[in-house]
Design a protein around this motif. Structure first.
Motif, mmCIF file in Angstrom:
data_model
loop_
_atom_site.group_PDB
_atom_site.id
_atom_site.type_symbol
_atom_site.label_atom_id
_atom_site.label_comp_id
_atom_site.label_asym_id
_atom_site.label_seq_id
_atom_site.Cartn_x
_atom_site.Cartn_y
_atom_site.Cartn_z
ATOM 1 N N VAL A 127 7.784 6.983 0.665
ATOM 2 C CA VAL A 127 8.427 7.182 1.968
ATOM 3 C C VAL A 127 9.945 7.507 1.929
ATOM 4 C CG1 VAL A 127 9.116 5.726 3.779
ATOM 5 C CG2 VAL A 127 7.117 5.062 2.440
ATOM 6 N N VAL A 128 10.429 7.173 0.981
ATOM 7 C CA VAL A 128 11.819 7.697 1.037
ATOM 8 C C VAL A 128 11.895 9.110 0.787
ATOM 9 C CG1 VAL A 128 14.190 7.382 -0.298
ATOM 10 C CG2 VAL A 128 12.684 5.400 0.495
ATOM 11 N N SER A 129 11.228 9.583 -0.032
ATOM 12 C CA SER A 129 11.402 11.024 -0.389
ATOM 13 C C SER A 129 10.999 11.965 0.632
ATOM 14 C CB SER A 129 10.381 11.442 -1.691
ATOM 15 O OG SER A 129 8.968 10.889 -1.546
ATOM 16 N N GLU A 130 10.527 11.477 2.067
ATOM 17 C CA GLU A 130 10.093 12.052 3.136
ATOM 18 C C GLU A 130 11.496 12.644 3.777
ATOM 19 O OE1 GLU A 130 7.293 10.258 5.590
ATOM 20 O OE2 GLU A 130 5.725 10.825 4.183
ATOM 21 N N ILE A 178 11.132 15.037 10.108
ATOM 22 C CA ILE A 178 11.064 15.352 8.961
ATOM 23 C C ILE A 178 9.711 14.396 8.225
ATOM 24 C CG2 ILE A 178 12.702 13.353 8.183
ATOM 25 C CD1 ILE A 178 14.098 15.290 6.097
ATOM 26 N N GLY A 179 9.492 13.367 9.069
ATOM 27 C CA GLY A 179 8.258 12.641 8.534
ATOM 28 C C GLY A 179 6.896 13.056 8.839
ATOM 29 N N GLY A 180 6.973 14.429 9.678
ATOM 30 C CA GLY A 180 5.577 15.106 9.920
ATOM 31 C C GLY A 180 5.265 14.839 11.357
ATOM 32 N N GLU A 181 5.784 13.677 12.155
ATOM 33 C CA GLU A 181 5.253 13.563 13.649
ATOM 34 C C GLU A 181 5.839 14.520 14.646
ATOM 35 O OE1 GLU A 181 4.550 8.755 12.831
ATOM 36 O OE2 GLU A 181 6.518 9.115 13.345
ATOM 37 N N VAL A 182 5.183 14.626 15.510
ATOM 38 C CA VAL A 182 5.363 15.442 16.642
ATOM 39 C C VAL A 182 6.341 14.708 17.475
ATOM 40 C CG1 VAL A 182 4.471 16.786 18.421
ATOM 41 C CG2 VAL A 182 3.259 16.710 16.318
ATOM 42 N N ALA A 186 0.851 -1.273 -0.093
ATOM 43 C CA ALA A 186 -0.096 -0.034 -0.028
ATOM 44 C C ALA A 186 0.894 1.414 0.124
ATOM 45 C CB ALA A 186 -0.850 -0.038 1.186
ATOM 46 N N VAL A 187 2.201 1.191 0.519
ATOM 47 C CA VAL A 187 2.870 2.225 0.783
ATOM 48 C C VAL A 187 3.835 2.395 -0.276
ATOM 49 C CG1 VAL A 187 3.985 3.723 2.297
ATOM 50 C CG2 VAL A 187 2.107 2.439 3.026
ATOM 51 N N THR A 206 10.645 -1.323 1.797
ATOM 52 C CA THR A 206 10.055 -0.002 2.621
ATOM 53 C C THR A 206 10.195 -0.259 4.136
ATOM 54 O OG1 THR A 206 8.618 0.185 0.741
ATOM 55 C CG2 THR A 206 8.018 1.589 2.524
ATOM 56 N N LEU A 207 9.843 -1.410 4.740
ATOM 57 C CA LEU A 207 9.886 -1.431 6.175
ATOM 58 C C LEU A 207 11.327 -1.367 6.699
ATOM 59 C CD1 LEU A 207 7.292 -4.519 6.525
ATOM 60 C CD2 LEU A 207 7.016 -1.948 7.178
#
Length: 632
Positions: free
Chosen positions: A22-25, A211-215, A16-17, A71-72
């Motif tokens: 993912v890497v481009s984040e 950088i992944g957007g998580e607080v 699904a991902v 990916t994992l």
């Protein structure tokens, strides 16, 4: 015991991902041909991209460090997660509900530590955002409004408010199922007299995202005079928050940074907000620490280190801002990008500038103008009295290693010329040669350049390294004669010039003396010293490649000459002795060569024999005619 994630769900997450999404984040990807993408590896430092991603295969591989996987694997390695945590993170992105085997799923016990801490921060961010609308938070809304930030701006950056009570957030998160241990480990709570209490109370809150957007943490700004804490209070170091490895605003800026190959580094949260709202969406800031090596790694992967990349630092014009700029310059050469500095008029930061003069003033501020190295040089030079030879020499001593660190040889030469102009040194080539010497030494050390104010420990290939330690054994007559001649060259250059200037560095067999001879050569030679003795010694000390040689120059310049009557006769004797010993060494070398050429090419033997005859005649001339033989 944690339940095992269903195998079908793991496969569903992988499918699904997309791996490139993912890497481009984390880094900028570009076309590598054959359907693959490439970028700078996040697992080791490299100057050119050897990290490749194959979207069709769902795999990555670095040809530099050999890291690879799916990916994992990438998520596990880049964020230091367990397998389950990586699956859970990607599942959340894809909206997939995971099934756990071995007896059901209890989120409080079965999700990995990192995932739990991130979830606690996400819940805290939502709590703080909601609190910004409360009557108590009026003081926070007023603070934002006074700085030009409306409700929409606050919502865009997730700005919130922490209530002034002792445990509002702690009780809220307990109600969400988080344990006291998780709350203190996350840094959101701290131990009080009767249990955990809120770490942040009565403050304006900025969520800090990775950088992944998580607080992963928060920055909290003091609002009330009765708050005895620091002006800004940040999350302490935790398993998910390392201040040297996060950049505020990177989650919002990363795409624009990669797209435009440009990043603007500002000093605070409100400066990031002001820049983004003014049309500079590439602005980011450090979180309570100086800009350093780990921050550079993040930006390099986004900038891709192409030749047109730009990094612009904005610092306050005060002493602290200047100090921060010089500290940033220490790591400047870790960038392939060109670095610049922007200082607003009247020392205003971007937030104040936007309030005073509007959005256009902010966008104009961050246009690349002053290279960071030029700013650093001007700060160094300003500390010295350039009206005196000693002041100019000291300024050059500190500034030359800075210029030598510039990688591009053409730019290095150009800046060396600029430095000569800054210092008012008319002999531009002297400065250029000094910088080139330091740069050569840095290359010989594998790119590790000298720190500002220190030169290399080596001189040229003809002059070996000057060893540190006790002084040379002067009972060796060869060393004693070389030392005496150098003292004459420094103290009485008029007595040994111009003959001394024709002596090669290799005529001085002691490495420190060879280094001093090199410095005299670069300072214009003894002939220059005979014309301007004061400026001459300043130049020689300045040309010394390191503190050890510089100290040797000073020592030889002040040490008494061994003869009470110092005249041309005595000077000539020292010149002849040093030259004769050099000739004798060469004669011995040639005689050794002849012994090896007994059965060699007759023409080659004849040439060597001819050189031997010439040297033997020269040696006899020196013996009989003395100093006159040096002049033909």
């Amino acid at each position: 015991m944690a339940g095992r994630i269903n195998d079908e769900d793991v496969k569903a997450v992988r499918d699904a991902v997309p791996i490139d999404a993912v890497v481009s984040e984390y880094l900028q990807l570009r076309n590598a041909g054959g359907g693959n993408l490439k970028g700078l590896c996040p697992f080791h430092d490299e100057k050119s991209p050897s990290f490749q991603v194959s979207p069709s295969k769902g795999l990555f591989h670095c040809f530099g460090c050999q890291e690879g996987g799916d990916t994992l694997t990438f998520v596990m390695k880049v964020d230091h997660l367990t397998f389950s945590e990586a699956v859970e993170r990607l599942a959340a992105k894809a909206g997939i509900t995971l099934r756990y085997e071995e007896g059901g799923y209890n989120p409080s016990h079965q999700r990995g530590e990192r995932i739990r801490l991130v979830e606690a921060h996400k819940a805290a961010a939502e709590f703080y955002t909601a609190q910004l609308e409360s009557p108590e938070a009026e003081i926070g809304r007023k603070f934002l409004a006074e700085r030009g930030f409306d409700q929409a701006a606050a919502a865009h950056f997730g700005v919130g408010y922490s209530p002034a009570g002792w445990d509002h957030l702690t009780r809220f998160l307990r109600g969400k199922g988080f344990t006291d241990k998780e709350l203190t480990l996350s840094g959101l709570s701290q131990e009080g007299r009767r249990g955990p209490i809120d770490r942040f109370r009565g403050r304006l809150m900025w969520p800090i995202r990775d950088i992944g957007g998580e607080v992963v943490g928060f920055g909290a700004r003091k609002l009330r005079d009765d708050d005895n804490g620091p002006k800004y209070l940040n999350t302490p170091e935790t398993p998910i928050y390392k201040k040297s490895q996060v950049l505020y605003g990177i989650d919002l800026a990363k795409k624009e940074i990669a797209k435009s190959s440009r990043a603007v580094v500002v000093e605070g949260y409100t400066d990031v907000m002001a820049c983004h709202l003014a049309g500079v969406p590439t602005a980011i800031a450090t979180c309570g620490t100086a800009f350093g090596g780990d921050h550079i790694k993040i930006l390099r992967r986004l900038l891709m280190d192409n030749g047109s990349a730009r990094v612009i630092f904005t610092f306050d014009g005060d002493a602290a801002g200047q100090k921060a700029a010089l500290r940033a310059f220490e790591d400047d050469q870790k960038f392939a990008a060109e670095t610049y500095i922007a200082v607003a008029p009247d020392g205003m930061d971007p937030c104040d500038l936007r309030l005073a003069k509007g959005d256009s003033a902010v966008t104009d501020l961050v246009e690349p103008r002053t290279p960071l190295f030029e700013f650093a040089l001007r700060q160094i030079v300003a500390r010295y009295d350039l009206e005196t030879p000693a002041g100019r020499a000291a300024a050059l001593d500190e500034a030359a290693p800075v210029v030598a660190r510039i990688k591009n040889s053409g730019a290095q030469h150009e800046v060396a010329v600029q430095l000569a102009g800054m210092l008012g040194i008319l002999d531009t080539q002297f400065v250029v040669k000094r910088v080139a010497q330091l740069a050569r030494w840095a290359r010989d050390r594998g790119g590790k350049g000298p720190a500002p104010g220190r030169g290399p420990q080596a001189v040229t290939q003809a002059a070996p390294t000057a060893p540190s330690g006790p002084a040379l054994n002067l009972r060796n007559p060869v060393y004693a004669t070389e030392r005496e001649l150098l003292k004459l060259a420094l103290q009485r250059p008029d007595l040994v010039s111009p003959a001394f200037d024709a002596y090669g560095v290799d005529e001085f067999t002691a490495a420190p003396y060879a280094a001093v001879r090199q410095a005299v050569m670069e300072a214009g030679g003894a002939e220059f010293g005979a014309q301007d003795p004061q400026e001459y010694l300043v130049r020689v000390r300045d040309a010394a490649p390191d503190d050890a040689v510089r100290a040797m120059v000073t020592e030889l310049a002040v040490e008494a000459i061994m003869r009470r009557t110092v005249d041309e006769v005595y000077a000539g004797e020292q010149l002849v002795m040093v030259r004769r010993r050099a000739v004798e060494r060469r004669i011995a070398e040639i005689q050794g060569s002849l012994a090896r050429l007994v059965y060699g090419d007759p023409s080659q033997v004849a040439a060597v024999q001819n050189e031997l005859l010439v040297l033997q005649k020269y040696d006899r001339d020196l013996q009989h005619r003395g100093v006159d033989a040096l002049y033909g």
